[in-house]
Write a protein that holds these residues in place. Sequence first.
Motif, mmCIF file in Angstrom:
data_model
loop_
_atom_site.group_PDB
_atom_site.id
_atom_site.type_symbol
_atom_site.label_atom_id
_atom_site.label_comp_id
_atom_site.label_asym_id
_atom_site.label_seq_id
_atom_site.Cartn_x
_atom_site.Cartn_y
_atom_site.Cartn_z
ATOM 1 N N ILE A 71 7.466 19.899 -71.168
ATOM 2 C CA ILE A 71 7.594 19.250 -72.468
ATOM 3 C C ILE A 71 7.166 17.791 -72.330
ATOM 4 O O ILE A 71 7.065 17.267 -71.220
ATOM 5 C CB ILE A 71 9.036 19.307 -73.041
ATOM 6 N N SER A 72 6.938 17.160 -73.463
ATOM 7 C CA SER A 72 6.722 15.718 -73.483
ATOM 8 C C SER A 72 7.644 15.146 -74.549
ATOM 9 O O SER A 72 8.106 15.858 -75.434
ATOM 10 C CB SER A 72 5.260 15.378 -73.774
ATOM 11 N N ARG A 73 7.930 13.871 -74.416
ATOM 12 C CA ARG A 73 8.825 13.197 -75.363
ATOM 13 C C ARG A 73 8.050 12.072 -76.008
ATOM 14 O O ARG A 73 7.421 11.266 -75.338
ATOM 15 C CB ARG A 73 10.050 12.632 -74.638
ATOM 16 N N GLY A 74 8.117 12.016 -77.323
ATOM 17 C CA GLY A 74 7.468 10.944 -78.057
ATOM 18 C C GLY A 74 8.473 9.850 -78.388
ATOM 19 O O GLY A 74 9.640 9.919 -78.019
ATOM 20 N N PRO A 100 11.237 12.710 -80.368
ATOM 21 C CA PRO A 100 11.021 14.150 -80.466
ATOM 22 C C PRO A 100 10.487 14.746 -79.164
ATOM 23 O O PRO A 100 9.713 14.116 -78.451
ATOM 24 C CB PRO A 100 9.982 14.278 -81.581
ATOM 25 N N ALA A 101 10.956 15.938 -78.874
ATOM 26 C CA ALA A 101 10.445 16.687 -77.720
ATOM 27 C C ALA A 101 9.429 17.690 -78.252
ATOM 28 O O ALA A 101 9.601 18.256 -79.331
ATOM 29 C CB ALA A 101 11.588 17.409 -77.018
ATOM 30 N N ARG A 102 8.365 17.892 -77.480
ATOM 31 C CA ARG A 102 7.372 18.887 -77.875
ATOM 32 C C ARG A 102 6.948 19.687 -76.656
ATOM 33 O O ARG A 102 6.909 19.167 -75.541
ATOM 34 C CB ARG A 102 6.187 18.241 -78.582
ATOM 35 N N LEU A 103 6.642 20.937 -76.899
ATOM 36 C CA LEU A 103 6.196 21.843 -75.851
ATOM 37 C C LEU A 103 4.808 21.437 -75.378
ATOM 38 O O LEU A 103 3.963 21.038 -76.178
ATOM 39 C CB LEU A 103 6.157 23.268 -76.405
ATOM 40 N N SER A 117 20.242 16.411 -72.985
ATOM 41 C CA SER A 117 19.269 15.417 -72.521
ATOM 42 C C SER A 117 18.907 15.636 -71.059
ATOM 43 O O SER A 117 17.738 15.471 -70.672
ATOM 44 C CB SER A 117 19.815 14.001 -72.708
ATOM 45 N N LYS A 118 19.867 16.024 -70.246
ATOM 46 C CA LYS A 118 19.574 16.308 -68.831
ATOM 47 C C LYS A 118 18.627 17.494 -68.710
ATOM 48 O O LYS A 118 17.698 17.477 -67.893
ATOM 49 C CB LYS A 118 20.863 16.566 -68.055
ATOM 50 N N HIS A 119 18.855 18.527 -69.520
ATOM 51 C CA HIS A 119 17.941 19.673 -69.505
ATOM 52 C C HIS A 119 16.529 19.240 -69.919
ATOM 53 O O HIS A 119 15.546 19.669 -69.322
ATOM 54 C CB HIS A 119 18.444 20.779 -70.442
ATOM 55 N N LEU A 120 16.460 18.385 -70.923
ATOM 56 C CA LEU A 120 15.153 17.903 -71.369
ATOM 57 C C LEU A 120 14.448 17.103 -70.282
ATOM 58 O O LEU A 120 13.234 17.217 -70.115
ATOM 59 C CB LEU A 120 15.308 17.057 -72.637
ATOM 60 N N LYS A 121 15.203 16.329 -69.531
ATOM 61 C CA LYS A 121 14.602 15.550 -68.436
ATOM 62 C C LYS A 121 14.016 16.468 -67.370
ATOM 63 O O LYS A 121 12.949 16.198 -66.821
ATOM 64 C CB LYS A 121 15.632 14.605 -67.830
ATOM 65 N N LEU A 161 12.803 25.770 -74.661
ATOM 66 C CA LEU A 161 11.351 25.980 -74.756
ATOM 67 C C LEU A 161 11.014 26.919 -75.908
ATOM 68 O O LEU A 161 10.045 26.694 -76.644
ATOM 69 C CB LEU A 161 10.795 26.528 -73.446
ATOM 70 N N SER A 162 11.815 27.966 -76.080
ATOM 71 C CA SER A 162 11.587 28.898 -77.189
ATOM 72 C C SER A 162 11.690 28.175 -78.522
ATOM 73 O O SER A 162 10.876 28.396 -79.430
ATOM 74 C CB SER A 162 12.594 30.043 -77.151
ATOM 75 N N ARG A 163 12.686 27.328 -78.647
ATOM 76 C CA ARG A 163 12.846 26.564 -79.888
ATOM 77 C C ARG A 163 11.655 25.635 -80.105
ATOM 78 O O ARG A 163 11.153 25.493 -81.218
ATOM 79 C CB ARG A 163 14.156 25.771 -79.844
ATOM 80 N N LEU A 164 11.167 25.017 -79.044
ATOM 81 C CA LEU A 164 10.047 24.088 -79.167
ATOM 82 C C LEU A 164 8.729 24.786 -79.506
ATOM 83 O O LEU A 164 7.776 24.142 -79.937
ATOM 84 C CB LEU A 164 9.911 23.227 -77.912
ATOM 85 N N CYS A 165 8.677 26.106 -79.339
ATOM 86 C CA CYS A 165 7.489 26.858 -79.774
ATOM 87 C C CYS A 165 7.329 26.766 -81.293
ATOM 88 O O CYS A 165 6.227 26.915 -81.812
ATOM 89 C CB CYS A 165 7.603 28.325 -79.359
#
Length: 115
Positions: A59-62, A69-72, A47-51, A22-26
């Motif tokens: 987060i959302s995934r485009g 891409p993942a975005r906060l 990927s499991k963490h992202l899920k 999440l910090s990185r996605l900021c």
Amino acid sequence: MQTDDLSAKFAALADPTRRAILSRLCEGEASVNELAEPFDMSLPAVSKHLKVLEKAGLISRGREAQWRPARLEPMALKGVAEWLEHYRRYWDSSFDRLDAYLTKIQKGDPRGPRN
């Protein structure tokens, strides 16, 4: 078992890897490869963490061709912040009372403040 929204967010935030993601996605959206760089784990593990983060709504995934891409989703943290705000006010009040008590003691009144 179905959990409430706030519980899902706190469960997702409980893991330090997910908090780091999440910090990185900021800083902006990122691919799984980019998010995996600082970690000593496989891409499927990231990927499991992202899920988990996506399921919690953090987060959302485009989808752009083959790049996902993942975005906060910053508004998803609003409920967490509001829940914590109640306790911040409690802590501030407690610290204010402690500060008043310590000030009285320093002035030589061992009984502290009287209510």
